[in-house]
Design an enzyme around this catalytic site. Structure first.
Site, mmCIF file in Angstrom:
data_model
loop_
_atom_site.group_PDB
_atom_site.id
_atom_site.type_symbol
_atom_site.label_atom_id
_atom_site.label_comp_id
_atom_site.label_asym_id
_atom_site.label_seq_id
_atom_site.Cartn_x
_atom_site.Cartn_y
_atom_site.Cartn_z
ATOM 1 N N SER A 29 0.793 -1.226 0.000
ATOM 2 C CA SER A 29 0.000 0.000 0.000
ATOM 3 C C SER A 29 0.828 1.280 0.000
ATOM 4 C CB SER A 29 -0.947 -0.001 1.190
ATOM 5 O OG SER A 29 -0.229 -0.133 2.394
ATOM 6 N N HIS A 69 -5.499 -4.106 -1.898
ATOM 7 C CA HIS A 69 -5.328 -3.022 -2.884
ATOM 8 C C HIS A 69 -5.278 -3.564 -4.313
ATOM 9 C CE1 HIS A 69 -4.787 0.659 -0.545
ATOM 10 N NE2 HIS A 69 -4.123 -0.055 0.343
ATOM 11 N N LYS A 120 -12.471 -1.233 -0.292
ATOM 12 C CA LYS A 120 -11.671 -0.439 -1.229
ATOM 13 C C LYS A 120 -12.362 -0.462 -2.602
ATOM 14 C CE LYS A 120 -7.453 -0.396 1.393
ATOM 15 N NZ LYS A 120 -6.880 -1.425 2.266
HETATM 16 C C1 LIG Z 1 -6.682 -1.669 3.672
HETATM 17 C C2 LIG Z 1 -6.036 -2.967 3.964
HETATM 18 C C3 LIG Z 1 -6.526 -3.784 4.976
HETATM 19 C C4 LIG Z 1 -7.642 -3.360 5.888
HETATM 20 O O1 LIG Z 1 -8.879 -3.590 5.319
HETATM 21 P P1 LIG Z 1 -10.184 -3.298 6.193
HETATM 22 O O2 LIG Z 1 -11.258 -4.063 5.529
HETATM 23 O O3 LIG Z 1 -10.399 -1.822 6.148
HETATM 24 O O4 LIG Z 1 -9.892 -3.783 7.572
HETATM 25 C C5 LIG Z 1 -5.925 -5.011 5.166
HETATM 26 N N1 LIG Z 1 -4.890 -5.409 4.415
HETATM 27 C C6 LIG Z 1 -4.372 -4.642 3.444
HETATM 28 C C7 LIG Z 1 -3.222 -5.129 2.632
HETATM 29 C C8 LIG Z 1 -4.926 -3.388 3.189
HETATM 30 O O5 LIG Z 1 -4.413 -2.618 2.253
#
Ligand SMILES: *Cc1c(COP(=O)(O)O)cnc(C)c1O
Length: 409
Positions: free
Chosen positions: A199, A227, A263
């Protein structure tokens, strides 16, 4: 002089003052509109301002899609507001089953199971599947939820070991696997876990390389592609699709995916584990968050299901995102900024010091462009950055406005 006497109050006041003094204190922006290419935010004087949003994870522009919103409203009408139960008592509704079927189809796995977030899914997964004598080997830049799940696992299951390999370094991973294989305490399963898309850098894991090493050492491969979903691969399945590791193929498949519905797969929130039927069955039986914590709200399950259906029906959205990413990278580069190269929708511009990143993101906001600056401790000291995130919802005009604002910095 502080009037506090209890340790918590004294140290917290100190912590907050230090954050403030060093320019690291975060202020939450209040959004007054749905998430989209442009959003309304509340200014300091209380007035509403429209700004361009280049820092959301709304990669496919589905967060405010009318069909996604409508599906949620429909769910709310049919099933009410709350599940009022954990999944195994009376908290499993038909939309959960539907969503889990859709996710499995989308990911190309046998089965999937949802949680309220990917964070929860990850903290449910490792302590459930690991047993004494197992070892979890993790990329050093993996997401915080993986780091915390690895800390938690040996507390719940004594005798689970941990290892960390250098970021995307296959020699380092091989070294860790060799160590594990020759460690007498490792009597069970070796797990290798990586983000699909990282990320902060926007780079991707070498899944074929990791798969080959996992096969050599009889290890299970777990990929958190939060992502990557909706972004990577021709139809937005994720980083595994990007490499052709889907269905029958010569490289091999990922054993387990974790991912987020918050996301690109943008109904609202939620997380999932996708893999074999036995795996998800074990999670239903044993995972602590599913035994002791409420189910994903049904309205959210309905929205997320619709979002994934739209993505599967309209893979052109992924293409639009890819075009936007290419255009933005090219234009930002021409404007004299160095963007870390990658095929993802994350375009980090390295600026160096944390204070500079924060100052630049403030200036950009004044210019009507919302981009977040990340500094230490989220990224290593001296590599503070502006993280630009592209969306299929952006138009060429939006991208030009972003680049114009960057030029003014
Ligand atoms: C954003 C993200 C998460 C968290 O996801 P949520 O559903 O908001 O808890 C977990 N792992 C990765 C790699 C992320 O980028």
């Amino acid at each position: 002089m502080s009037s506090y006497t209890r340790p918590f109050e004294i140290r917290t006041e100190e912590t907050l003052r230090e954050l403030s003094d060093t320019g690291q204190y975060k202020t939450l922006q209040m959004i007054q509109s749905p998430m989209d290419a442009t959003i309304k935010i509340r200014s300091d004087d209380g007035r509403s301002r429209e700004v361009l949003c280049f820092c959301s994870n709304n990669y496919l522009g589905l967060a405010n899609d009318p069909q996604v919103v409508e599906a949620g409203i429909d769910g709310l009408r049919k099933y009410g507001a709350g599940t009022a139960s954990v999944r195994f008592i009376c908290g499993t509704f038909e939309p959960h089953e539907q969503l889990e079927t859709t996710i499995a189809e989308y990911m190309g796995t046998e089965s999937s199971y949802t949680f309220v977030s990917c964070w929860t899914a990850t903290e449910a997964f490792f302590p459930t599947v690991c047993e004494a004598g197992d070892i979890i080997i993790s990329d050093e830049l993996n997401h915080a939820c993986i780091i915390d799940a690895m800390r938690l696992t040996p507390v719940i299951k004594k005798g689970v070991l941990k290892g960390v390999y250098k970021h995307s370094d296959m020699n380092s991973l091989r070294e860790k696997l060799r160590e594990a294989a020759s460690n007498d305490a490792v009597t069970g399963q070796i797990w290798v876990v990586t983000d699909g898309v990282f990320s902060m850098e926007g780079d991707i894991a070498d899944l074929p390389g990791i798969r080959a090493l996992c096969d050599e050492f009889n290890a299970m491969l777990v990929v958190d592609d939060s992502h990557g979903h909706g972004v990577m691969g021709r139809t937005g399945r994720g980083t595994h699709e990007h490499y052709g590791m889907i269905g029958r193929n010569e490289i091999g498949n990922v054993d387990v995916f974790t991912g987020t519905l918050g996301k690109a797969l943008g109904g609202g929130a939620g997380g999932f584990v996708a893999g074999s039927r036995e795996l998800t069955d074990l999670l239903v039986q044993r995972a602590r968050p599913t035994l002791f914590s409420n189910a994903l709200p049904v309205t959210v399950a309905c929205s997320a299901n619709k979002a994934i259906e739209i993505l599967m029906d309209e893979p052109d959205r992924v293409l639009r995102l890819k075009n936007n990413v290419e255009t933005a990278r090219e234009k930002i580069g021409k404007a004299g900024f160095e963007v870390l190269d990658s095929p993802t929708a994350i375009c980090p511009i390295i600026v160096g010091e944390t204070a500079d990143a924060i100052r630049m993101s403030k200036k950009l906001l004044d210019l009507g462009v919302f981009v977040i600056g990340f500094g230490f401790p989220v990224v290593p000291e001296g590599t503070a950055r502006l993280r630009i995130q592209m969306s299929a919802a952006h138009t060429d005009e939006h991208i030009d406005a972003l680049v114009d604002a960057l030029k003014k910095l």
